[in-house]
Design a protein around this motif. Sequence first.
Motif, mmCIF file in Angstrom:
data_model
loop_
_atom_site.group_PDB
_atom_site.id
_atom_site.type_symbol
_atom_site.label_atom_id
_atom_site.label_comp_id
_atom_site.label_asym_id
_atom_site.label_seq_id
_atom_site.Cartn_x
_atom_site.Cartn_y
_atom_site.Cartn_z
ATOM 1 N N HIS A 168 -5.972 1.396 -1.670
ATOM 2 C CA HIS A 168 -6.369 2.803 -1.572
ATOM 3 C C HIS A 168 -7.852 2.904 -1.230
ATOM 4 O O HIS A 168 -8.662 2.064 -1.637
ATOM 5 N N SER A 169 -8.202 3.955 -0.496
ATOM 6 C CA SER A 169 -9.597 4.167 -0.103
ATOM 7 C C SER A 169 -10.278 5.251 -0.923
ATOM 8 O O SER A 169 -11.426 5.600 -0.668
ATOM 9 N N ASP A 170 -9.563 5.809 -1.907
ATOM 10 C CA ASP A 170 -10.136 6.827 -2.794
ATOM 11 C C ASP A 170 -9.518 6.633 -4.178
ATOM 12 O O ASP A 170 -8.675 5.748 -4.371
ATOM 13 N N ALA A 171 -9.928 7.455 -5.123
ATOM 14 C CA ALA A 171 -9.467 7.317 -6.509
ATOM 15 C C ALA A 171 -7.948 7.316 -6.612
ATOM 16 O O ALA A 171 -7.267 8.118 -5.960
ATOM 17 N N VAL A 172 -7.416 6.409 -7.432
ATOM 18 C CA VAL A 172 -5.987 6.389 -7.725
ATOM 19 C C VAL A 172 -5.729 7.424 -8.821
ATOM 20 O O VAL A 172 -6.317 7.358 -9.898
ATOM 21 N N LEU A 173 -4.835 8.382 -8.547
ATOM 22 C CA LEU A 173 -4.635 9.526 -9.437
ATOM 23 C C LEU A 173 -3.380 9.417 -10.300
ATOM 24 O O LEU A 173 -3.284 10.050 -11.335
ATOM 25 N N ILE A 205 9.651 -1.709 -8.401
ATOM 26 C CA ILE A 205 8.658 -1.071 -7.535
ATOM 27 C C ILE A 205 7.589 -0.364 -8.369
ATOM 28 O O ILE A 205 7.893 0.339 -9.341
ATOM 29 N N LEU A 206 6.346 -0.559 -7.990
ATOM 30 C CA LEU A 206 5.223 0.206 -8.524
ATOM 31 C C LEU A 206 4.792 1.195 -7.444
ATOM 32 O O LEU A 206 4.594 0.816 -6.289
ATOM 33 N N ALA A 207 4.665 2.465 -7.810
ATOM 34 C CA ALA A 207 4.183 3.485 -6.879
ATOM 35 C C ALA A 207 2.827 3.982 -7.357
ATOM 36 O O ALA A 207 2.627 4.222 -8.549
ATOM 37 N N SER A 208 1.905 4.109 -6.431
ATOM 38 C CA SER A 208 0.575 4.626 -6.755
ATOM 39 C C SER A 208 0.210 5.730 -5.767
ATOM 40 O O SER A 208 0.570 5.664 -4.590
ATOM 41 N N SER A 209 -0.496 6.739 -6.249
ATOM 42 C CA SER A 209 -0.922 7.831 -5.372
ATOM 43 C C SER A 209 -2.421 8.036 -5.526
ATOM 44 O O SER A 209 -3.008 7.696 -6.554
ATOM 45 N N ILE A 261 0.500 7.485 -0.602
ATOM 46 C CA ILE A 261 1.254 6.847 -1.680
ATOM 47 C C ILE A 261 1.529 5.419 -1.220
ATOM 48 O O ILE A 261 1.894 5.196 -0.061
ATOM 49 N N ARG A 262 1.341 4.467 -2.106
ATOM 50 C CA ARG A 262 1.612 3.074 -1.769
ATOM 51 C C ARG A 262 2.678 2.525 -2.715
ATOM 52 O O ARG A 262 2.631 2.761 -3.922
ATOM 53 N N LEU A 263 3.633 1.835 -2.128
ATOM 54 C CA LEU A 263 4.711 1.209 -2.889
ATOM 55 C C LEU A 263 4.490 -0.292 -2.903
ATOM 56 O O LEU A 263 4.272 -0.903 -1.847
ATOM 57 N N ILE A 290 3.392 2.373 2.981
ATOM 58 C CA ILE A 290 2.324 3.345 2.778
ATOM 59 C C ILE A 290 2.854 4.676 3.283
ATOM 60 O O ILE A 290 3.222 4.801 4.461
ATOM 61 N N LEU A 291 2.936 5.665 2.407
ATOM 62 C CA LEU A 291 3.502 6.977 2.744
ATOM 63 C C LEU A 291 2.361 7.953 3.008
ATOM 64 O O LEU A 291 1.480 8.127 2.164
ATOM 65 N N THR A 292 2.395 8.594 4.162
ATOM 66 C CA THR A 292 1.221 9.358 4.625
ATOM 67 C C THR A 292 1.522 10.796 5.010
ATOM 68 O O THR A 292 0.752 11.418 5.728
ATOM 69 N N GLU A 293 2.636 11.361 4.550
ATOM 70 C CA GLU A 293 3.029 12.702 4.996
ATOM 71 C C GLU A 293 2.274 13.838 4.307
ATOM 72 O O GLU A 293 2.258 14.970 4.807
ATOM 73 N N HIS A 294 1.667 13.593 3.150
ATOM 74 C CA HIS A 294 0.940 14.663 2.456
ATOM 75 C C HIS A 294 -0.364 14.992 3.179
ATOM 76 O O HIS A 294 -1.010 14.108 3.763
ATOM 77 N N LEU A 295 -0.763 16.263 3.106
ATOM 78 C CA LEU A 295 -1.980 16.725 3.776
ATOM 79 C C LEU A 295 -3.160 16.832 2.824
ATOM 80 O O LEU A 295 -4.256 17.223 3.238
ATOM 81 N N GLY A 296 -2.939 16.515 1.549
ATOM 82 C CA GLY A 296 -4.009 16.563 0.549
ATOM 83 C C GLY A 296 -3.837 15.429 -0.439
ATOM 84 O O GLY A 296 -2.895 14.622 -0.345
#
Length: 217
Positions: free
Chosen positions: A8-13, A23-27, A33-35, A46-52
């Motif tokens: 991730h390039s920003d804070a993991v929330l 599976i571990l999921a992180s956002s 989102i990364r699986l 790497i899931l990239t459909e969210h706009l925020g």
Amino acid sequence: MKRTLNGHSDAVLSVTISPDDKILASSSGDKTIRLWDIKTWQQCYILTEHLGAVNTVAISPNSQTLISGSTDATIKLWNLRTGKLLSTLTGHSTAVLSVAISPDGKTLASTSRDGIIKLWNFHTGELLQTLSGCSPVAFSSDGKTLVSGGNAGSIKVWSQVQSFDKFTLDPVLSGEWWEVLGVNQSDRPKDVKLAYLRLARLYHPDVNSYTIAKASM
């Protein structure tokens, strides 16, 4: 410490592990989102459909579906095995901060920044009910109780009413008027009025015709 996962390039929330421990999921604030494969610790998708920023993730009890909530005010459902986007739920008007799924996999709960909880039919995406409460949300092990955050240091406990298949605030725990409205005693009259109007939109019979809504009001 066993391992540090970088990507991730920003804070993991938010993070969550599938019930089958595969599976571990992180956002993250980076809108992704990364699986991760728990055995190898390699990234699967790497899931990239969210706009925020993606504030919250959860996984269905059968380990088949990933649920994500974002600052873009949407909830997205993904195939956990393929990373494919299955559907998008729109209904919140502000950032989605928390999601939870009932143990039977039938009901999805979500909360947004404006103090609204929405309950969804997980399989059809139908909006079932709207409540007044804050992040986070969690279901009991039998799915009959929903717990949510509240303002002024309170926790709201919701009980399912079987005859109507709806959730209502436990009357024993509803507290003082400011807790019911979700405000502080010291809040300005304008803020109290807005909170009352929001509650009225949820339960007033002119807006919500369900019998349980009338009884709650």
